[in-house]
Design a protein around this motif. Structure first.
Motif, PDB file in Angstrom:
ATOM      1  N   ASN A  56     -25.306  12.890  33.825  1.00 27.55           N
ATOM      2  CA  ASN A  56     -25.852  13.316  35.116  1.00 27.55           C
ATOM      3  C   ASN A  56     -24.716  13.959  35.921  1.00 27.55           C
ATOM      4  N   PRO A  57     -24.294  15.165  35.543  1.00 29.22           N
ATOM      5  CA  PRO A  57     -23.120  15.769  36.189  1.00 29.22           C
ATOM      6  C   PRO A  57     -23.326  16.043  37.673  1.00 29.22           C
ATOM      7  N   LEU A  58     -24.542  16.385  38.088  1.00 29.72           N
ATOM      8  CA  LEU A  58     -24.782  16.619  39.517  1.00 29.72           C
ATOM      9  C   LEU A  58     -24.631  15.323  40.310  1.00 29.72           C
ATOM     10  N   GLY A  59     -25.129  14.215  39.740  1.00 27.64           N
ATOM     11  CA  GLY A  59     -24.965  12.924  40.386  1.00 27.64           C
ATOM     12  C   GLY A  59     -23.513  12.505  40.452  1.00 27.64           C
ATOM     13  N   LEU A  60     -22.768  12.802  39.388  1.00 25.22           N
ATOM     14  CA  LEU A  60     -21.346  12.450  39.354  1.00 25.22           C
ATOM     15  C   LEU A  60     -20.569  13.249  40.398  1.00 25.22           C
ATOM     16  N   ASP A  61     -20.902  14.519  40.542  1.00 24.63           N
ATOM     17  CA  ASP A  61     -20.222  15.365  41.532  1.00 24.63           C
ATOM     18  C   ASP A  61     -20.471  14.885  42.959  1.00 24.63           C
ATOM     19  N   SER A  62     -21.660  14.341  43.195  1.00 28.75           N
ATOM     20  CA  SER A  62     -22.023  13.934  44.555  1.00 28.75           C
ATOM     21  C   SER A  62     -21.989  12.423  44.756  1.00 28.75           C
ATOM     22  N   THR A  63     -21.508  11.693  43.733  1.00 33.34           N
ATOM     23  CA  THR A  63     -21.460  10.221  43.749  1.00 33.34           C
ATOM     24  C   THR A  63     -22.832   9.644  44.112  1.00 33.34           C
ATOM     25  N   THR A  64     -23.854  10.168  43.471  1.00 32.72           N
ATOM     26  CA  THR A  64     -25.229   9.758  43.716  1.00 32.72           C
ATOM     27  C   THR A  64     -25.791   9.119  42.462  1.00 32.72           C
ATOM     28  N   ARG A  65     -26.401   7.960  42.603  1.00 36.09           N
ATOM     29  CA  ARG A  65     -26.935   7.250  41.439  1.00 36.09           C
ATOM     30  C   ARG A  65     -27.989   8.076  40.705  1.00 36.09           C
ATOM     31  N   SER A  66     -28.941   8.620  41.437  1.00 34.93           N
ATOM     32  CA  SER A  66     -30.025   9.376  40.818  1.00 34.93           C
ATOM     33  C   SER A  66     -29.644  10.853  40.695  1.00 34.93           C
ATOM     34  N   LEU A  67     -30.540  11.619  40.108  1.00 34.92           N
ATOM     35  CA  LEU A  67     -30.325  13.057  40.019  1.00 34.92           C
ATOM     36  C   LEU A  67     -30.560  13.663  41.397  1.00 34.92           C
ATOM     37  N   PRO A  68     -29.559  14.299  42.014  1.00 41.88           N
ATOM     38  CA  PRO A  68     -29.701  14.810  43.375  1.00 41.88           C
ATOM     39  C   PRO A  68     -30.881  15.758  43.519  1.00 41.88           C
ATOM     40  N   ALA A  69     -31.482  15.724  44.697  1.00 44.99           N
ATOM     41  CA  ALA A  69     -32.629  16.558  45.082  1.00 44.99           C
ATOM     42  C   ALA A  69     -33.946  16.052  44.515  1.00 44.99           C
ATOM     43  N   PHE A  70     -33.881  15.272  43.424  1.00 44.55           N
ATOM     44  CA  PHE A  70     -35.112  14.751  42.832  1.00 44.55           C
ATOM     45  C   PHE A  70     -35.318  13.271  43.156  1.00 44.55           C
ATOM     46  N   LYS A  78     -25.551  26.732  37.149  1.00 44.77           N
ATOM     47  CA  LYS A  78     -26.093  26.099  35.952  1.00 44.77           C
ATOM     48  C   LYS A  78     -25.777  24.610  35.950  1.00 44.77           C
ATOM     49  N   LEU A  79     -26.715  23.835  35.425  1.00 50.17           N
ATOM     50  CA  LEU A  79     -26.460  22.426  35.136  1.00 50.17           C
ATOM     51  C   LEU A  79     -26.070  22.336  33.679  1.00 50.17           C
ATOM     52  N   LEU A  80     -24.859  21.885  33.420  1.00 49.54           N
ATOM     53  CA  LEU A  80     -24.338  21.808  32.056  1.00 49.54           C
ATOM     54  C   LEU A  80     -24.021  20.358  31.706  1.00 49.54           C
ATOM     55  N   ILE A  81     -24.551  19.904  30.592  1.00 52.16           N
ATOM     56  CA  ILE A  81     -24.151  18.611  30.026  1.00 52.16           C
ATOM     57  C   ILE A  81     -23.331  18.913  28.777  1.00 52.16           C
ATOM     58  N   LYS A  82     -22.099  18.406  28.770  1.00 55.89           N
ATOM     59  CA  LYS A  82     -21.174  18.719  27.677  1.00 55.89           C
ATOM     60  C   LYS A  82     -20.728  17.450  26.963  1.00 55.89           C
ATOM     61  N   THR A 140     -40.940  18.709  32.864  1.00 55.76           N
ATOM     62  CA  THR A 140     -40.130  19.046  34.034  1.00 55.76           C
ATOM     63  C   THR A 140     -38.660  19.183  33.634  1.00 55.76           C
ATOM     64  N   MET A 141     -37.838  19.601  34.591  1.00 58.03           N
ATOM     65  CA  MET A 141     -36.418  19.777  34.293  1.00 58.03           C
ATOM     66  C   MET A 141     -35.793  18.480  33.792  1.00 58.03           C
ATOM     67  N   SER A 177     -28.111  23.375  28.796  1.00 56.46           N
ATOM     68  CA  SER A 177     -27.790  24.210  29.944  1.00 56.46           C
ATOM     69  C   SER A 177     -29.096  24.593  30.632  1.00 56.46           C
ATOM     70  N   ILE A 178     -29.160  24.363  31.951  1.00 51.07           N
ATOM     71  CA  ILE A 178     -30.358  24.689  32.721  1.00 51.07           C
ATOM     72  C   ILE A 178     -29.953  25.524  33.924  1.00 51.07           C
ATOM     73  N   ASP A 179     -30.657  26.615  34.140  1.00 58.36           N
ATOM     74  CA  ASP A 179     -30.385  27.458  35.302  1.00 58.36           C
ATOM     75  C   ASP A 179     -30.820  26.762  36.585  1.00 58.36           C
ATOM     76  N   LEU A 180     -29.955  26.839  37.603  1.00 62.34           N
ATOM     77  CA  LEU A 180     -30.233  26.300  38.926  1.00 62.34           C
ATOM     78  C   LEU A 180     -30.329  27.455  39.927  1.00 62.34           C
ATOM     79  N   PRO A 181     -30.828  27.194  41.134  1.00 64.14           N
ATOM     80  CA  PRO A 181     -30.875  28.270  42.142  1.00 64.14           C
ATOM     81  C   PRO A 181     -29.487  28.821  42.461  1.00 64.14           C
ATOM     82  N   VAL A 182     -29.458  30.016  42.985  1.00 62.81           N
ATOM     83  CA  VAL A 182     -28.231  30.685  43.458  1.00 62.81           C
ATOM     84  C   VAL A 182     -27.221  30.852  42.333  1.00 62.81           C
TER      85      VAL A 182
END
Length: 316
Positions: A84-98, A15-19, A113-114, A7-12
């Motif tokens: 890569n849950p953020l990538g899955l949510d946004s249908t993005t191959r890489s980790l979004p924003a990075f 959390k980024l959670l891998i389960k 790094t994160m 679990s990693i804290d994100l802005p606002v």
């Protein structure tokens, strides 16, 4: 039992959670997956690239088969549907924003790094597995037959288990999906048996491919002593070694590629694979033919091509 791997804290205040889902014949108590007193454990991971969805259906199918006959389970199955849950949510191959390919960050570094922290925690959680199956899909441009890819360096220790997994093709090579800094390579480098399953096409679930892979995983589990139930008929896989064992077909002209063959079809040298057409002129710019006899295990699905676009791969 669903557990949080990292679990990693994100802005606002997010959390980024891998389960993961832990299914164990030892019971559902909090430490069931740690009671490895001679009990075998297999880990199924997928979703490291957010646009690769084929593994999602495999995760569901493996759980469905176990839930139908829990009496056949004799061990531990850990299922990680979204590394890569953020990538899955946004249908993005890489980790979004990075804009970083997560599969080039292993084994990671806990104080880095994160992304390095994520990779290190995933590696730590997978330690103790007797076997790891990392499920991928192709890009949005080409379709792949169900295949296993393994690092050439570790082929001798992996090949016998690979033959159990119901794939059309086993490819031992130094391809980018299994090179250093990938999850598969990092696990094998630590002595943990791991393979990459590649199939289908991005942003899609190919039902027949997922059923085939599910059967192969159950057959592997049976060999490991984790599954005592029946499995279906298992294919005899073709084995390919090294990048030289394949012939790459690329486009020599730009245009629209109209294919004439199916992925997984055997082709003969000189056979028409497809045509590159020019819709403005109404002309055929190129007739694409097979350069070798062999198995067409990759074929172009996205029709728009440029000079140098990948149209297919043939196992000679």
């Amino acid at each position: 039992m669903i557990k949080t791997v990292v679990s990693i804290d994100l802005p606002v205040d997010e959390k980024l959670l891998i389960k993961k889902q832990v299914i164990s014949s030892l019971g559902d108590d909090e430490n069931a997956d740690q009671k490895n007193n001679g009990v075998k454990k297999i880990s199924i991971v997928t979703g490291i690239h957010g646009d690769e969805l084929e593994g999602q259906l495999v995760c569901f199918e493996v759980q469905r088969r176990i839930k139908e006959h829990p009496e056949f389970l004799n061990g531990i199955v850990d299922i990680y549907p979204a590394l890569n849950p953020l990538g899955l949510d946004s249908t993005t191959r890489s980790l979004p924003a990075f804009d970083i390919d997560m599969n080039k960050t292993f084994p990671g570094f806990n104080d880095g790094t994160m992304i390095e922290h994520l990779a290190a925690n995933i590696m730590q959680d997978l330690r103790g597995s007797d076997f790891v199956v990392d499920i991928h899909a192709s890009s949005i441009f080409v379709r792949e037959i169900p295949q296993i890819r393994i690092p050439l360096k570790f082929k001798d220790k992996l090949i016998d288990k690979c033959r159990l997994m119901n794939m059309d093709l086993i490819w031992a090579s130094e391809s980018p999906s299994v090179t250093e800094n990938t999850l598969c390579y990092a696990l094998n480098d630590e002595g943990i048996n791991a393979v990459v399953v590649d199939m289908g096409i991005a942003m899609y679930c190919t039902k027949e491919h997922c059923s085939q892979v599910t059967e192969g995983i159950l057959n592997l589990m049976k060999n490991l002593g984790i599954w005592t139930g029946p499995v279906g008929e298992i294919k005899n896989s073709i084995y390919a070694e090294g990048l030289d064992s394949t012939s790459v077909v690329i486009s020599k002209t730009p245009g629209i590629f109209v294919r004439e063959v199916e992925c997984g079809q055997k082709v003969e040298k000189g056979q028409l694979i497809g045509r590159v057409i020019n819709p403005l002129k109404g002309t055929v710019e190129e007739e694409v033919v097979a350069p070798e006899n062999g198995l067409l295990f990759t074929v172009r699905e996205y029709p728009v091509v440029e000079v140098g676009s990948l149209l297919g791969r043939i196992f000679k």
